[in-house]
Design a protein around this motif. Sequence first.
Motif, PDB file in Angstrom:
ATOM      1  N   ARG A  20      36.031  -7.465  36.964  1.00 54.05           N
ATOM      2  CA  ARG A  20      34.869  -7.530  36.071  1.00 54.05           C
ATOM      3  C   ARG A  20      34.461  -6.123  35.630  1.00 54.05           C
ATOM      4  NH1 ARG A  20      31.895 -10.028  39.369  1.00 54.05           N
ATOM      5  NH2 ARG A  20      32.862 -12.031  38.887  1.00 54.05           N
ATOM      6  N   LEU A  21      34.513  -5.171  36.539  1.00 55.83           N
ATOM      7  CA  LEU A  21      34.203  -3.785  36.178  1.00 55.83           C
ATOM      8  C   LEU A  21      35.209  -3.249  35.166  1.00 55.83           C
ATOM      9  CD1 LEU A  21      33.262  -2.202  39.636  1.00 55.83           C
ATOM     10  CD2 LEU A  21      31.722  -2.693  37.726  1.00 55.83           C
ATOM     11  N   ALA A  22      36.484  -3.526  35.396  1.00 59.60           N
ATOM     12  CA  ALA A  22      37.525  -3.018  34.493  1.00 59.60           C
ATOM     13  C   ALA A  22      37.371  -3.577  33.091  1.00 59.60           C
ATOM     14  CB  ALA A  22      38.906  -3.345  35.053  1.00 59.60           C
ATOM     15  N   THR A  23      37.165  -4.877  32.987  1.00 56.11           N
ATOM     16  CA  THR A  23      37.076  -5.491  31.662  1.00 56.11           C
ATOM     17  C   THR A  23      35.765  -5.130  30.962  1.00 56.11           C
ATOM     18  OG1 THR A  23      36.253  -7.535  32.688  1.00 56.11           O
ATOM     19  CG2 THR A  23      38.605  -7.408  32.257  1.00 56.11           C
ATOM     20  N   THR A  24      34.683  -5.035  31.726  1.00 50.51           N
ATOM     21  CA  THR A  24      33.392  -4.693  31.139  1.00 50.51           C
ATOM     22  C   THR A  24      33.390  -3.294  30.550  1.00 50.51           C
ATOM     23  OG1 THR A  24      32.200  -6.160  32.643  1.00 50.51           O
ATOM     24  CG2 THR A  24      30.927  -4.393  31.607  1.00 50.51           C
ATOM     25  N   HIS A  25      34.051  -2.367  31.236  1.00 50.30           N
ATOM     26  CA  HIS A  25      33.973  -0.960  30.847  1.00 50.30           C
ATOM     27  C   HIS A  25      35.225  -0.450  30.129  1.00 50.30           C
ATOM     28  CE1 HIS A  25      30.155  -0.520  32.836  1.00 50.30           C
ATOM     29  NE2 HIS A  25      30.653  -1.037  33.945  1.00 50.30           N
TER      30      HIS A  25
END
Length: 266
Positions: A20-25
């Motif tokens: 989720r962090l990777a895709t969000t940012h």
Amino acid sequence: MKLAFSTLGVPGLPIPDVLRLATTHGYHGVELRAHPEEPVHLGLTPAERADAAAEFKAAGVEVLGVAGYARVAAPGEDGPVLDDVRALVDLARDLGAPYVRVFPGGGDEQGPEEADATAARRLGVAAEYAADRGVRVLLETHDSHRTGAAASRIVGPVGHRNVGVLWDVMHTWLGGEQPVASYAALSPYLGYVQVKDIAGPDDKTPLALGAGVLPLAECVEVLSREGWDGWLCWEYEARWYEAAAPLPELLGAGREHLARLLNESA
């Protein structure tokens, strides 16, 4: 160049949250720290490995590499070190990761030439095993071999495409090596590059990218000038520094900083 971050910055975080962090940012990949306290480690069953690989694929995020702790220049018998490297290679293959990270780890009880020879011998053996599994073993510029010149003394004699180097820009800087010299030494073997920032040699608490003293702009500039188009991976060493700001709060600005450096160097 593609951008990734290491799970060293988010210790113990479950894979769905990492993704989720990777895709969000806007990060293209993740370097997975392979340690028993992490969700991904050498003890995972084949089914657990397949599930992890499927989660990354479904999210459209690449597993850049498996960051292990084998020390290939360490004194002692070859067998346990090679067993560790082979286990890391198998984990990387099962996760679909192209790279495995190992450390030099040479000890004071041996001279530099002996440490070089020990590491080259072990990596030469590991190279064929890695090649059969489509994985490349990367020696990080670290500890006993922190500069590009030192790391190249090991990987050069190995002479195998499945053995290369991971350029940690902090360690080459701490070793007194300029980015242009590091790249010149490492370019024939370079797998990917770890970026980070710190306040100085006496305070290595991780900082937001651009907030410290490391020559990130110079590193990106030389990579761009030479036409290198691999991965930049932010290794934020939160696991070792309790006072460090939480990485999730910094990831967006970090990606923007790297994108700005890439644009300026283009």
